[in-house]
Design a protein around this motif. Structure first.
Motif, PDB file in Angstrom:
ATOM      1  N   LEU A  99      -9.365 -19.068 -10.552  1.00  0.00           N
ATOM      2  CA  LEU A  99      -8.814 -18.240 -10.008  1.00  0.00           C
ATOM      3  C   LEU A  99      -9.141 -18.273  -8.167  1.00  0.00           C
ATOM      4  O   LEU A  99      -9.881 -17.983  -8.017  1.00  0.00           O
ATOM      5  N   ASN A 100      -8.071 -19.638  -7.551  1.00  0.00           N
ATOM      6  CA  ASN A 100      -8.355 -19.536  -6.645  1.00  0.00           C
ATOM      7  C   ASN A 100      -7.052 -19.051  -5.424  1.00  0.00           C
ATOM      8  O   ASN A 100      -5.858 -19.377  -6.539  1.00  0.00           O
ATOM      9  N   LEU A 101      -7.850 -18.293  -4.388  1.00  0.00           N
ATOM     10  CA  LEU A 101      -6.157 -17.722  -3.235  1.00  0.00           C
ATOM     11  C   LEU A 101      -6.319 -18.713  -2.568  1.00  0.00           C
ATOM     12  O   LEU A 101      -6.828 -19.102  -2.037  1.00  0.00           O
ATOM     13  N   LYS A 102      -4.876 -18.907  -1.888  1.00  0.00           N
ATOM     14  CA  LYS A 102      -4.748 -19.339  -0.369  1.00  0.00           C
ATOM     15  C   LYS A 102      -5.251 -18.229   0.291  1.00  0.00           C
ATOM     16  O   LYS A 102      -4.350 -17.495   0.438  1.00  0.00           O
ATOM     17  N   ASP A 103      -6.168 -19.072   1.090  1.00  0.00           N
ATOM     18  CA  ASP A 103      -6.047 -18.076   2.254  1.00  0.00           C
ATOM     19  C   ASP A 103      -5.652 -18.941   3.329  1.00  0.00           C
ATOM     20  O   ASP A 103      -6.426 -19.788   4.500  1.00  0.00           O
ATOM     21  N   GLY A 104      -4.772 -19.033   4.450  1.00  0.00           N
ATOM     22  CA  GLY A 104      -3.723 -19.053   5.558  1.00  0.00           C
ATOM     23  C   GLY A 104      -4.065 -20.976   4.615  1.00  0.00           C
ATOM     24  O   GLY A 104      -3.604 -21.155   4.320  1.00  0.00           O
ATOM     25  N   LEU A 105      -4.834 -22.070   5.594  1.00  0.00           N
ATOM     26  CA  LEU A 105      -5.122 -22.980   5.195  1.00  0.00           C
ATOM     27  C   LEU A 105      -6.070 -24.203   4.425  1.00  0.00           C
ATOM     28  O   LEU A 105      -6.375 -25.007   4.390  1.00  0.00           O
ATOM     29  N   GLU A 106      -6.327 -22.752   3.870  1.00  0.00           N
ATOM     30  CA  GLU A 106      -7.794 -23.041   2.574  1.00  0.00           C
ATOM     31  C   GLU A 106      -7.884 -22.503   1.653  1.00  0.00           C
ATOM     32  O   GLU A 106      -6.452 -21.404   1.349  1.00  0.00           O
ATOM     33  N   ARG A 107      -7.970 -22.485   0.411  1.00  0.00           N
ATOM     34  CA  ARG A 107      -8.485 -21.898  -0.650  1.00  0.00           C
ATOM     35  C   ARG A 107      -9.976 -21.120  -1.114  1.00  0.00           C
ATOM     36  O   ARG A 107     -10.704 -21.651  -0.316  1.00  0.00           O
ATOM     37  N   VAL A 108     -10.019 -20.203  -1.413  1.00  0.00           N
ATOM     38  CA  VAL A 108     -10.985 -19.221  -1.755  1.00  0.00           C
ATOM     39  C   VAL A 108     -11.067 -18.839  -3.608  1.00  0.00           C
ATOM     40  O   VAL A 108     -10.318 -18.093  -3.630  1.00  0.00           O
ATOM     41  N   LEU A 168      -7.825 -27.384   1.063  1.00  0.00           N
ATOM     42  CA  LEU A 168      -6.998 -27.471   0.453  1.00  0.00           C
ATOM     43  C   LEU A 168      -6.185 -28.681  -0.458  1.00  0.00           C
ATOM     44  O   LEU A 168      -6.131 -29.438  -1.603  1.00  0.00           O
ATOM     45  N   HIS A 169      -6.784 -29.901   0.586  1.00  0.00           N
ATOM     46  CA  HIS A 169      -6.631 -31.262   0.082  1.00  0.00           C
ATOM     47  C   HIS A 169      -7.431 -31.753  -0.949  1.00  0.00           C
ATOM     48  O   HIS A 169      -7.577 -32.797  -1.433  1.00  0.00           O
ATOM     49  N   VAL A 170      -8.813 -31.182  -0.891  1.00  0.00           N
ATOM     50  CA  VAL A 170      -9.381 -31.755  -2.019  1.00  0.00           C
ATOM     51  C   VAL A 170      -9.699 -30.556  -3.452  1.00  0.00           C
ATOM     52  O   VAL A 170      -9.694 -29.490  -2.830  1.00  0.00           O
ATOM     53  N   GLY A 171      -9.596 -31.075  -4.568  1.00  0.00           N
ATOM     54  CA  GLY A 171      -9.796 -30.828  -5.120  1.00  0.00           C
ATOM     55  C   GLY A 171      -8.166 -30.659  -6.457  1.00  0.00           C
ATOM     56  O   GLY A 171      -7.486 -30.185  -5.651  1.00  0.00           O
ATOM     57  N   ALA A 172      -8.248 -30.465  -7.749  1.00  0.00           N
ATOM     58  CA  ALA A 172      -6.838 -30.265  -8.008  1.00  0.00           C
ATOM     59  C   ALA A 172      -6.561 -28.106  -7.488  1.00  0.00           C
ATOM     60  O   ALA A 172      -5.441 -29.026  -7.629  1.00  0.00           O
ATOM     61  N   ALA A 173      -7.752 -27.598  -7.735  1.00  0.00           N
ATOM     62  CA  ALA A 173      -7.349 -26.120  -7.008  1.00  0.00           C
ATOM     63  C   ALA A 173      -6.577 -26.316  -6.383  1.00  0.00           C
ATOM     64  O   ALA A 173      -5.590 -26.104  -6.175  1.00  0.00           O
ATOM     65  N   GLY A 174      -6.403 -27.271  -4.792  1.00  0.00           N
ATOM     66  CA  GLY A 174      -5.950 -26.716  -3.832  1.00  0.00           C
ATOM     67  C   GLY A 174      -5.060 -27.585  -3.434  1.00  0.00           C
ATOM     68  O   GLY A 174      -3.962 -27.372  -3.145  1.00  0.00           O
TER      69      GLY A 174
END
Length: 182
Positions: free
Chosen positions: A25-34, A57-63
């Motif tokens: 599970l990835n959460l959106k954190d501003g302009l990134e994901r964690v 966010l632009h690298v990988g399926a989760a982002g």
């Protein structure tokens, strides 16, 4: 505030059980994901996700699953923050259009060579993308038929989590129109 991780945990357990692969599970954190949650596969060789590490966010399926459903302004800001050139922006823009069409993202080797993932976006009660759920595994286990099955599993899981967050969107993530302003 709702603890998305705790709310999602039963759904993640079910997804891991059905897919027999690592789920996250990835959460959106501003302009990134964690990545905030990871449930490992029982396979001896597995994909490992570092929890708590911010990723673009632009690298990988989760982002990309999240980026595809963000506003045009947010997408532009994420591209600017990553320092992407026009050619890269156009290519990722095409990827995002496909993700919106399918309701899921699928990448191979974008972040980790020899690994791949399938992800679907999770929406808040306001219809804003807040997270993504992913199935992660070795590239060798991602045949075309498996990807199709994992897309369905991820969409179904993301819909269930979104529903628990109060999202009452148009039933299916597949073919969901992009947010206003896109």
């Amino acid at each position: 505030r709702i603890d998305v991780g705790m709310l999602a945990l039963p759904h993640l357990r079910a997804l891991r059980e059905r897919s027999r692969e690592t789920v996250s599970l990835n959460l959106k954190d501003g302009l990134e994901r964690v990545a905030v949650e990871r449930l490992d596969t029982s396979h001896e060789i597995r994909f490992v996700v570092d929890l708590g590490r911010p990723l673009p966010l632009h690298v990988g399926a989760a982002g990309k699953a999240m980026l595809a459903y963000m506003s045009e302004d947010e997408v532009g800001a994420a591209f600017d923050a990553a320092g992407l050139e026009a050619r890269q922006r156009r290519k990722i823009g095409r990827d995002l259009a496909e993700i919106r069409q399918l309701g899921t993202a699928h990448t191979i080797g974008e972040r980790v060579s020899g690994a791949g993932s399938v992800s679907a976006p999770i929406f808040s009660h306001e219809g804003l993308v807040v997270a993504s759920v992913s199935v992660l595994c070795l590239e060798s286990r991602l045949q075309k038929s498996v990807v199709k099955t994992l897309r369905h599993m991820c969409r179904t899981t993301a819909q269930a989590i979104s529903g628990d967050l109060g999202w009452r969107g148009a039933g299916k993530l597949r073919n969901k129109p992009p947010p206003a302003g896109r």
